[in-house]
Design a protein around this motif. Structure first.
Motif, PDB file in Angstrom:
ATOM      1  N   LEU A 150       0.827  -1.203   0.000  1.00 35.09           N
ATOM      2  CA  LEU A 150       0.000   0.000   0.000  1.00 35.09           C
ATOM      3  C   LEU A 150       0.864   1.257   0.000  1.00 35.09           C
ATOM      4  N   GLN A 151       1.914   1.235   0.818  1.00 31.58           N
ATOM      5  CA  GLN A 151       2.790   2.401   0.905  1.00 31.58           C
ATOM      6  C   GLN A 151       3.536   2.644  -0.409  1.00 31.58           C
ATOM      7  N   LYS A 152       3.797   1.582  -1.154  1.00 26.68           N
ATOM      8  CA  LYS A 152       4.447   1.731  -2.461  1.00 26.68           C
ATOM      9  C   LYS A 152       3.567   2.515  -3.431  1.00 26.68           C
ATOM     10  N   HIS A 153       2.255   2.447  -3.188  1.00 32.40           N
ATOM     11  CA  HIS A 153       1.312   3.133  -4.087  1.00 32.40           C
ATOM     12  C   HIS A 153       0.750   4.412  -3.458  1.00 32.40           C
ATOM     13  N   LYS A 154       1.400   4.883  -2.414  1.00 30.50           N
ATOM     14  CA  LYS A 154       0.891   6.059  -1.699  1.00 30.50           C
ATOM     15  C   LYS A 154       0.710   7.272  -2.617  1.00 30.50           C
ATOM     16  N   LEU A 155       1.686   7.546  -3.479  1.00 33.98           N
ATOM     17  CA  LEU A 155       1.597   8.720  -4.348  1.00 33.98           C
ATOM     18  C   LEU A 155       0.421   8.616  -5.311  1.00 33.98           C
ATOM     19  N   GLU A 156       0.203   7.412  -5.858  1.00 30.56           N
ATOM     20  CA  GLU A 156      -0.938   7.216  -6.751  1.00 30.56           C
ATOM     21  C   GLU A 156      -2.256   7.455  -6.015  1.00 30.56           C
ATOM     22  N   ILE A 157      -2.331   6.933  -4.783  1.00 31.42           N
ATOM     23  CA  ILE A 157      -3.559   7.083  -3.998  1.00 31.42           C
ATOM     24  C   ILE A 157      -3.794   8.549  -3.644  1.00 31.42           C
ATOM     25  N   ASP A 158      -2.723   9.248  -3.261  1.00 32.09           N
ATOM     26  CA  ASP A 158      -2.847  10.677  -2.943  1.00 32.09           C
ATOM     27  C   ASP A 158      -3.382  11.461  -4.134  1.00 32.09           C
ATOM     28  N   TYR A 159      -2.915  11.109  -5.340  1.00 33.14           N
ATOM     29  CA  TYR A 159      -3.354  11.833  -6.543  1.00 33.14           C
ATOM     30  C   TYR A 159      -4.830  11.541  -6.837  1.00 33.14           C
ATOM     31  N   VAL A 160      -5.242  10.293  -6.623  1.00 29.10           N
ATOM     32  CA  VAL A 160      -6.662   9.946  -6.790  1.00 29.10           C
ATOM     33  C   VAL A 160      -7.516  10.744  -5.808  1.00 29.10           C
ATOM     34  N   ILE A 161      -7.098  10.765  -4.546  1.00 32.85           N
ATOM     35  CA  ILE A 161      -7.846  11.467  -3.500  1.00 32.85           C
ATOM     36  C   ILE A 161      -7.950  12.959  -3.815  1.00 32.85           C
ATOM     37  N   ARG A 162      -6.862  13.559  -4.311  1.00 33.78           N
ATOM     38  CA  ARG A 162      -6.892  15.000  -4.660  1.00 33.78           C
ATOM     39  C   ARG A 162      -7.889  15.257  -5.779  1.00 33.78           C
ATOM     40  N   ARG A 163      -7.942  14.352  -6.748  1.00 33.02           N
ATOM     41  CA  ARG A 163      -8.888  14.537  -7.850  1.00 33.02           C
ATOM     42  C   ARG A 163     -10.329  14.303  -7.393  1.00 33.02           C
ATOM     43  N   LEU A 164     -10.519  13.424  -6.424  1.00 39.95           N
ATOM     44  CA  LEU A 164     -11.860  13.248  -5.868  1.00 39.95           C
ATOM     45  C   LEU A 164     -12.329  14.528  -5.158  1.00 39.95           C
ATOM     46  N   GLN A 165     -11.397  15.226  -4.534  1.00 46.02           N
ATOM     47  CA  GLN A 165     -11.733  16.510  -3.910  1.00 46.02           C
ATOM     48  C   GLN A 165     -12.211  17.506  -4.969  1.00 46.02           C
ATOM     49  N   ILE A 166     -11.525  17.531  -6.087  1.00 46.83           N
ATOM     50  CA  ILE A 166     -11.905  18.434  -7.182  1.00 46.83           C
ATOM     51  C   ILE A 166     -13.276  18.035  -7.740  1.00 46.83           C
ATOM     52  N   ILE A 167     -13.495  16.743  -7.879  1.00 49.94           N
ATOM     53  CA  ILE A 167     -14.789  16.250  -8.371  1.00 49.94           C
ATOM     54  C   ILE A 167     -15.921  16.714  -7.448  1.00 49.94           C
ATOM     55  N   ARG A 168     -15.670  16.667  -6.151  1.00 42.80           N
ATOM     56  CA  ARG A 168     -16.691  17.111  -5.193  1.00 42.80           C
ATOM     57  C   ARG A 168     -17.031  18.590  -5.383  1.00 42.80           C
ATOM     58  N   GLU A 169     -16.040  19.371  -5.805  1.00 38.78           N
ATOM     59  CA  GLU A 169     -16.263  20.808  -5.986  1.00 38.78           C
ATOM     60  C   GLU A 169     -17.163  21.104  -7.178  1.00 38.78           C
ATOM     61  N   PHE A 170     -16.964  20.378  -8.295  1.00 40.85           N
ATOM     62  CA  PHE A 170     -17.790  20.722  -9.464  1.00 40.85           C
ATOM     63  C   PHE A 170     -19.027  19.862  -9.639  1.00 40.85           C
ATOM     64  N   LEU A 171     -19.148  18.790  -8.859  1.00 36.99           N
ATOM     65  CA  LEU A 171     -20.307  17.907  -8.986  1.00 36.99           C
ATOM     66  C   LEU A 171     -21.634  18.643  -8.780  1.00 36.99           C
ATOM     67  N   PRO A 172     -21.759  19.516  -7.764  1.00 41.58           N
ATOM     68  CA  PRO A 172     -23.038  20.225  -7.594  1.00 41.58           C
ATOM     69  C   PRO A 172     -23.385  21.173  -8.746  1.00 41.58           C
ATOM     70  N   ASN A 173     -22.368  21.575  -9.536  1.00 37.93           N
ATOM     71  CA  ASN A 173     -22.618  22.506 -10.636  1.00 37.93           C
ATOM     72  C   ASN A 173     -23.239  21.824 -11.855  1.00 37.93           C
ATOM     73  N   ILE A 174     -23.105  20.497 -11.934  1.00 36.70           N
ATOM     74  CA  ILE A 174     -23.574  19.788 -13.130  1.00 36.70           C
ATOM     75  C   ILE A 174     -25.095  19.884 -13.296  1.00 36.70           C
ATOM     76  N   PRO A 175     -25.905  19.588 -12.263  1.00 39.46           N
ATOM     77  CA  PRO A 175     -27.359  19.671 -12.451  1.00 39.46           C
ATOM     78  C   PRO A 175     -27.867  21.092 -12.705  1.00 39.46           C
ATOM     79  N   ARG A 176     -27.019  22.096 -12.461  1.00 35.20           N
ATOM     80  CA  ARG A 176     -27.420  23.483 -12.675  1.00 35.20           C
ATOM     81  C   ARG A 176     -27.329  23.910 -14.131  1.00 35.20           C
ATOM     82  N   VAL A 177     -26.701  23.084 -14.962  1.00 35.99           N
ATOM     83  CA  VAL A 177     -26.612  23.412 -16.394  1.00 35.99           C
ATOM     84  C   VAL A 177     -28.017  23.318 -16.993  1.00 35.99           C
TER      85      VAL A 177
END
Length: 600
Positions: free
Chosen positions: A90-117
């Protein structure tokens, strides 16, 4: 009560996220990383649950996110769990997991904007809808080659980007410039032979990039001595290549206070009759008669001049006509005109003002010479290219860069002929990415105050909207972009609009797409090129559609398989081969803008 129709993509996303959390709980839940990952997965799941509704873009977006982010992450966790020592794995893949988690944070930010289109938005309409049929007359998608061949080229190019990321990171580690350069070059030489190590550094830096890292990465062609010299050697030769320093002559037009005041009092789109300019009176004559070649980055604007003509500059400055011109265009004088001054001639009749991209924080006129030199040669001896090095954020946030371009634009219109063999008849503004944003801003200001607007605009992948709360499906490409990912775009946006007083939802100099139709209708003819994998292409398509409805002369070519910034991908040995054909096409498009323009 009306029942809610759930999106299959949303349901799948929730299911995958739940499975990820179940697997994650097999690991050491006392580990701070695991605790944080579980928290972020749970928050993302809740966000998807809160946005369960029937909306065409929501389903499309969820499918993309599942396919590109969440499901591959689930497969990774399942693979890790199969190892006997899965904690170590798991620790060998820490950087990959961190990058996934950061992108999930970004997804959470724009997800509410989608139904507003709105459902009548072009992206909510079927591709067989008449709106797309009308737009197809203005936009064409182009295949450069077989996608698999292009993917192989980009794989090699991305290795180069990984080394570049690592090089940029090394530059941040030592503050002393000389030691930093030595450390960078030694480390860079090592990483060229150790691509996997470079990829790991890239992954870490792309997850939470600093503005310094972004500046080093996007300015690597300027800052890496070996690469810079190699670029110089391999660049297309031109007859004239000079660097000049243009003084600030006019009182600032672009100030945040002034723009916000115009927005508040409703005069932003109020067009005026030209009444002359306010000059900076302090040492005005000395500024205008001083040599353009005297280097002064503090008080002047650095400009790179390229031409196929050997005789670009006059043997002496025409001081007599400069004095008359100051009087002619000064707000304090009554005899305002815009004609060619008597006795002034020149063989150069065409001018390209090129405004480089780089998110307002990086890059330069040097890094864009791979194509600006080709433009100069292709158009011919009657053309000169001015390529500006404007001030960069975060030291100089919005609207400093725009003011620099405006000052140079006015100097070209009213004073360049007294220093150079210019008899200006045709002027084209060219700007990629952030540069395209500012090119449109210059046009808007020229329209507002009633002076000459350019004869054409050439805009590779322009930034036409900085209000990222307005969603379109192309924004999802930023989650997987290898060069300009959303993690970077978020940072450069923050650094460019850093006072909290900017308004990307109401300020057309920040988001050109929102400009009033009265301004849009007066824009010159426009040619645009973009990549189908560019996160900014979606807003540009909306912009073209808006211009189409005004029956404007605008065309857009979208290259399949290309991402943001591709005009800079023609790097010797490691670049994307097919970019050469795109640059050749850009030469023809610039030439076409000149040929179709009326000689003024």
């Amino acid at each position: 009560m009306k029942s809610v129709q759930h999106s299959e993509g949303i349901i799948d996303a929730i299911y995958y996220l739940q499975k990820c959390q179940l697997i994650m709980k097999h690991f050491n839940t006392q580990n701070p990383d695991v605790i944080e990952w579980l928290l972020q997965l749970d928050e993302t799941q809740k966000q998807f649950e809160q946005n369960q509704c029937h909306h065409p873009l929501l389903e499309q977006s969820a499918q993309f996110i599942n396919h590109k982010i969440i499901h591959p992450f689930l497969l990774l966790l399942e693979k890790v769990l199969q190892f006997k020592n899965f904690e170590y794995e798991l620790q060998k893949h820490k950087l990959e997991i961190d990058y996934v988690i950061r992108r999930l944070q970004i997804i959470r930010e724009f997800l509410p904007n989608i139904p507003r289109v709105p459902l009548d938005d072009i992206y909510c309409l079927s591709n067989t809808h008449q709106e797309w049929a009308h737009l197809a007359k203005y936009i064409q998608f182009i295949d450069l080659d077989d996608p698999e061949i292009l993917d192989l080229q980009f794989e090699k190019f991305n290795d180069y980007i990984s080394v570049g990321c690592a090089y940029a990171k090394l530059g941040n580690m030592i503050k002393l410039p000389v030691l930093s350069m030595i450390f960078q070059n030694l480390g860079g030489a090592f990483l060229i032979t150790n691509i996997e190590k470079a990829k790991q550094i890239k992954l870490k830096e792309m997850t939470n990039p600093s503005v310094k890292f972004i500046q080093n990465l996007w300015s690597i062609q300027d800052k890496a001595p070996v690469l810079k010299n190699f670029m110089k050697y391999s660049m297309t030769k031109v007859q004239s290549h000079q660097k000049i320093y243009v003084p600030y002559l006019f009182k600032p037009t672009f100030t945040l206070e002034r723009i916000n005041q115009e927005i508040e009092n409703g005069t932003l789109y109020q067009q005026e009759q030209f009444q002359g300019f306010d000059f900076i009176e302090d040492h005005l004559y000395e500024k205008l008669t001083e040599s353009l070649f005297r280097k002064d980055r503090q008080n002047k604007i650095k400009v790179r001049v390229l031409s196929a003509n050997k005789e670009v500059f006059r043997s002496k400055i025409d001081e007599e006509h400069i004095v008359k011109q100051i009087a002619n265009i000064s707000k304090d004088h009554n005899n305002i005109f815009e004609g060619t001054s008597p006795g002034i001639d020149g063989k150069i009749t065409k001018v390209i003002l090129q405004i480089h991209g780089g998110g307002w924080v990086g890059m330069s006129s040097f890094s864009h010479q791979t194509y600006t030199r080709k433009w100069a040669n292709h158009v011919g001896e009657d053309c000169v290219v001015f390529s500006i090095d404007y001030r960069l954020a975060p030291k100089y946030p919005y609207p400093y860069a725009l003011e620099d371009v405006w000052q140079l634009y006015l100097w070209i219109l009213y004073f360049s002929k007294y220093y150079m063999n210019i008899n200006l008849k045709q002027l084209i503004l060219a700007g990629d990415s952030a540069g395209g944003n500012m090119a449109l801003g210059i046009c808007y200001r020229a329209i507002k105050i009633g002076i000459r607007i350019p004869d054409g605009l050439f805009l590779p992948y322009p930034v036409v909207n900085l209000n990222f709360k307005i969603f379109n499906p192309y924004l999802l490409n930023g989650l997987i972009d290898q060069i300009a990912p959303t993690t970077i775009l978020v940072v450069v946006l923050r650094e460019y609009l850093n006072s909290g007083k900017e308004h990307p939802d109401t300020d057309p100099y920040i988001s050109p797409i929102i400009a009033d139709d009265s301004f849009l209708a007066k824009l010159p003819k426009i040619r645009i090129i973009c990549g189908a994998k560019d996160s900014l292409t979606g807003d540009t398509i909306r912009f073209v559609n808006k211009m189409r409805k005004l029956h404007h002369d605008i065309k857009m070519d979208i290259f399949n398989c290309l991402s943001h910034g591709f005009m800079n991908f023609e790097v010797p040995m490691v670049g994307v081969t097919h970019i050469g054909s795109v640059i050749n096409l850009s030469c023809k498009m610039v030439q076409e803008l000149f040929k179709s323009s009326e000689v003024l």
